[in-house]
Design an enzyme around this catalytic site. Structure first.
Site, PDB file in Angstrom:
ATOM      1  N   HIS A  50       0.801  -1.223   0.000  1.00  0.00           N
ATOM      2  CA  HIS A  50       0.000   0.000   0.000  1.00  0.00           C
ATOM      3  C   HIS A  50       0.841   1.284   0.000  1.00  0.00           C
ATOM      4  CE1 HIS A  50      -3.073   2.923   0.911  1.00  0.00           C
ATOM      5  NE2 HIS A  50      -2.555   3.143   2.099  1.00  0.00           N
ATOM      6  N   HIS A  74       3.269   7.147   5.386  1.00  0.00           N
ATOM      7  CA  HIS A  74       2.014   7.809   5.759  1.00  0.00           C
ATOM      8  C   HIS A  74       1.146   7.038   6.755  1.00  0.00           C
ATOM      9  CE1 HIS A  74      -0.052   5.381   2.624  1.00  0.00           C
ATOM     10  NE2 HIS A  74      -1.124   5.604   3.335  1.00  0.00           N
ATOM     11  N   GLU A  78       0.161   5.724  12.534  1.00  0.00           N
ATOM     12  CA  GLU A  78      -1.140   5.216  12.909  1.00  0.00           C
ATOM     13  C   GLU A  78      -1.099   3.726  13.245  1.00  0.00           C
ATOM     14  OE1 GLU A  78      -4.133   5.986   9.969  1.00  0.00           O
ATOM     15  OE2 GLU A  78      -5.688   5.347  11.369  1.00  0.00           O
ATOM     16  N   ASP A  79      -0.287   2.996  12.504  1.00  0.00           N
ATOM     17  CA  ASP A  79      -0.344   1.540  12.629  1.00  0.00           C
ATOM     18  C   ASP A  79       0.697   0.926  13.549  1.00  0.00           C
ATOM     19  OD1 ASP A  79      -2.447   1.579  10.952  1.00  0.00           O
ATOM     20  OD2 ASP A  79      -1.350   0.960   9.167  1.00  0.00           O
ATOM     21  N   ASP A 142      -3.570   7.866  -1.518  1.00  0.00           N
ATOM     22  CA  ASP A 142      -3.941   6.853  -0.534  1.00  0.00           C
ATOM     23  C   ASP A 142      -5.342   6.321  -0.831  1.00  0.00           C
ATOM     24  OD1 ASP A 142      -3.855   5.424   1.974  1.00  0.00           O
ATOM     25  OD2 ASP A 142      -5.086   7.015   2.841  1.00  0.00           O
ATOM     26  N   ASP A 262     -24.771  10.500 -27.279  1.00  0.00           N
ATOM     27  CA  ASP A 262     -23.475  11.158 -27.345  1.00  0.00           C
ATOM     28  C   ASP A 262     -22.529  10.608 -26.301  1.00  0.00           C
ATOM     29  OD1 ASP A 262     -24.272  14.354 -25.827  1.00  0.00           O
ATOM     30  OD2 ASP A 262     -25.209  12.409 -25.619  1.00  0.00           O
TER      31      ASP A 262
HETATM   32 MN    MN Z   1      -3.032   4.575   3.715  1.00  0.00          MN
END
Ligand code: MN
Length: 713
Positions: A50, A74, A78-79, A142, A262
């Site tokens: 990712h 990024h 958080e992880d 992301d 169209d």
């Molecule tokens: Mn992400």
């Protein structure tokens, strides 16, 4: 471009930035790999895929090494507990840490309520701009990778993420002029956001694909000839329009798929502005173009910096094609937007005076003035998606409707039941008709009435697909009921005559066998066809049905229909012109009074006064909108009892009033009521309710008039 390996990323960055600090990228990659070591994606791939993909997208935008490193990092904070933001700052410096912190903040939405969460997301995205625009670029990349890899998520979750992408992320990419990212976000989201519509459109396009490609290829050859004629350098590409573009067109113009012809688009990319105009001139000389669809965004660029000439031509074969003409520089900007201006060599972020950032600056100012996240959401959304409005329930629930939506659309958005019984609306605390157009920010409460049902007329006042579909199907159903009841009536009458005339008797089964001879398996479809006139009980048909009788003896039903013809014209029934109806005996409506129609199974439509006591007991789904026919000249007989004093000349006064108002007295009868009063039983004709009201008012003014009593019959 999807990066599966770090070295691919490395090569890519070096290809446009030979002095890039590869050491920094390597370090970021190692930290990310370690931080996400034991994680997998929803697709079951290792998580590091990712951040690599996000960094890859940024390298497609040819962004600087700071952006790429931040993209790799990024999700780290958080992880992983091992890498708090302070540690990132120690390891990678303030600039990268700031961007990573910005991205992390956006991801953390505290509230559970979906609409407030949406508002919060937008707010956070916009505030992040004040930190560094690269935060947004990473966030967009992301989201792009996330929407591409939804994996085995539940469909409703996929839908939510896809809708959020369409409502927030794609418009932000558009604002920044990043056409390529915007297109991709939309293309990947659309099938999840609107799976049914996507499938339908895809199928419809599939059917026309060969035809479309032939048309496009023919036009490409023609356009190439124009370039050759002037020895211009240029490239011509073509495509069938995207499903989401067709979807929007369908939604906006309220037409069905078979009429979206169209869907063909070509692009001519030249080397100079002059060439663009030369090509445009030639095109307009050769084919008719649609003036309303000719836009010169070269001399007047869009707010996001987009430049191009758009024109739609109609070929000799009546094929519509949209052609865009632009230079390769314009093309680059259209695809990359703000990222095209990135000055990575100087290593300074984006140019501050970029016009595309102005919108974000405005939004930041707006945010500062708006404490309520929902207000802010409304403002931003108005601006991001001008074709939509945002309205609220009194409890603050947000509904997103198409521009031009009315209270009816809103009612259907809330719930089908609410839509089908909506009778009025309170918008911003004021009572308004349900056809009232709504504006963003309106707070709406729908008033429902059990006996209120949709009318064909509503279709003129709605713009949302949901409301259109629901109303049409309701009317369809009702139409069916009416047709069946009408057909049944025709059948019953005819049968009655036949039975009378021939003293015949038939069992239900015998009758069923008879209609089977007309290839109807059941009564219902037979009645329906009779009702809509697709089938007639003419001589020929009756001969098939009743071979036991001589043809000429059979029918006497014309008279009965004729008898009703006069009365047909008194009432307009919602788009039908030959519906059987009768005035309800319980309330005997008079022209001008508020009325409703009610579908009865044996007597067609019965017309009641809206105020009739019986109406309240009826089943909702059988109501019909009916109205008085303004041009009819029918007289209605009304019956009154007048209690008067025993004074001479009072009957004279009464008849004077009726004469004065052009009414005929049909019956007048005077009898003793009490010692000094009489009861006058009076029947007279009126043409409408206002005439009746005037007469009654005058009656009440007569000297010696004690009481005016309306009689039912
Ligand atoms: Mn992400």
């Amino acid at each position: 471009m999807k990066m599966k390996r770090f070295f691919e990323l490395e090569e890519k960055v070096l290809s446009y930035y030979s002095n890039a600090n590869i050491g920094l990228l390597k370090k970021a990659y190692l930290v990310a790999t370690q931080a996400h070591m034991n994680q997998t994606r929803a697709t079951n791939e290792p998580y590091i895929i990712h951040p690599l993909a996000v960094a890859g997208t940024l390298s497609d935008m040819r962004l600087d090494e700071i952006s790429i490193a931040a993209a790799l990092l990024h999700d780290v904070v958080e992880d992983s507990d091992e890498y708090p933001i302070e540690r990132i700052e120690d390891m990678f410096g303030q600039e990268i840490a700031k961007i990573v912190a910005g991205v992390t903040k956006i991801s953390k939405i505290s509230t559970i309520d979906a609409d407030t969460a949406k508002a919060e997301t937008i707010k956070k995205m916009i505030i992040a701009m004040t930190v560094d625009i690269r935060v947004i670029l990473i966030k967009l990349a992301d989201r792009l990778h996330n929407i591409q890899t939804l994996g085995p998520l539940r469909p409703d979750k996929k839908k939510r993420i896809a809708l959020e992408t369409l409502e927030i992320y794609a418009p932000i990419a558009y604002r920044l002029g990043m056409g390529n990212i915007k297109f991709q976000l939309e293309n990947y989201s659309f099938p999840h956001a609107f799976p049914e519509e996507y499938r339908e459109i895809k199928e419809a396009i599939g059917d026309k694909e060969d035809w479309a490609n032939t048309q496009l290829e023919n036009m490409r050859v023609e356009l190439q000839a124009i370039l050759d004629k002037y020895s211009l350098k240029g490239e011509i590409v073509y495509r069938i329009k995207r499903e989401i573009s067709i979807y929007r067109k369908l939604k906006k113009q309220d037409i069905d798929l078979s009429r979206v012809y169209d869907l063909l688009a070509l692009r001519v990319i030249t080397d100079s502005i002059e060439s663009c105009y030369v090509v445009m001139g030639e095109i307009h000389q050769k084919w008719n173009h649609i003036p309303s669809r000719w836009h010169d965004f070269i001399s007047q660029p869009k707010a996001n910096g987009y430049q191009s000439i758009h024109t739609t031509v109609i070929t000799e074969k009546n094929v519509k094609l949209e052609i865009q003409i632009r230079t390769s520089d314009m093309h680059k900007i259209a695809e990359q937007g703000i990222a095209a201006h990135w000055k990575y060599k100087e290593g300074i972020g984006f140019l501050d005076n970029d016009a595309r950032l102005e919108w974000f600056r405005d939004m930041i100012t707006m945010h500062k003035n708006n404490r309520n996240p929902l207000d802010f959401l409304k403002l931003v959304k108005d601006d991001l998606t001008p074709n939509e409005i945002y309205v609220f329930t009194p409890k603050g629930k947000v509904f997103n409707l198409s521009m031009g939506a009315t209270a009816i659309d809103f009612a259907y958005a809330v719930h089908t039941e609410v839509g089908e019984h909506c009778a009025g609306a309170i918008v911003n605390e004021k009572l308004v008709p349900i056809r009232q157009k709504l504006n963003s920010g309106d707070i709406i409460e729908i008033i429902t009435k059990k006996d209120s049902t949709p009318s064909a007329d509503w279709l003129k006042s709605v713009v949302t697909n949901r409301a259109i579909k629901k109303i049409s199907s309701f009317i369809q159903k009702r139409e069916n009921i009416i047709a069946i009841s009408k057909g049944k009536r025709i059948w019953t009458r005819t049968l009655r005559e036949i039975k009378k005339k021939h003293k015949a008797k038939y069992s239900e089964q015998e009758l069923k066998d008879k209609i089977r001879k007309l290839h109807y398996p059941e009564f219902e479809p037979f009645f329906r066809d009779l009702g809509v006139g697709k089938k007639n009980l003419d001589k020929k048909t009756l001969k098939i049905l009743f071979p036991e009788f001589a043809v000429e003896e059979v029918i006497i039903k014309k008279k009965e229909v004729k008898k009703n013809n006069g009365i047909y014209k008194l009432i307009n029934v919602d788009g039908y012109n030959d519906i059987d109806f009768a005035f309800a005996k319980c309330c005997n409506p008079i022209k001008g009074e508020a009325i409703v129609g009610y579908i009865t199974l044996n007597r067609g439509i019965s017309v009641h006064k809206e105020s009739c006591r019986n109406v309240k007991k009826f089943v909702d789904s059988k109501f019909l909108d009916v109205s008085w026919n303004e041009i009819d000249d029918h007289s209605y007989l009304v019956n009154y009892d007048l209690i008067v004093s025993d004074t001479p000349g009072i009957l004279n006064s009464i008849s004077k009033v009726t004469t004065e108002f052009n009414s005929n007295i049909r019956k007048i009868l005077n009898e003793k009521h009490s010692q000094n009063s009489s009861r006058v039983t009076l029947s007279f004709e009126v043409k409408n309710i206002s005439q009746l009201n005037s007469i009654i008012n005058e009656f009440k003014k007569i000297k010696g008039m004690f009481k005016v009593i309306k009689k039912r019959k």
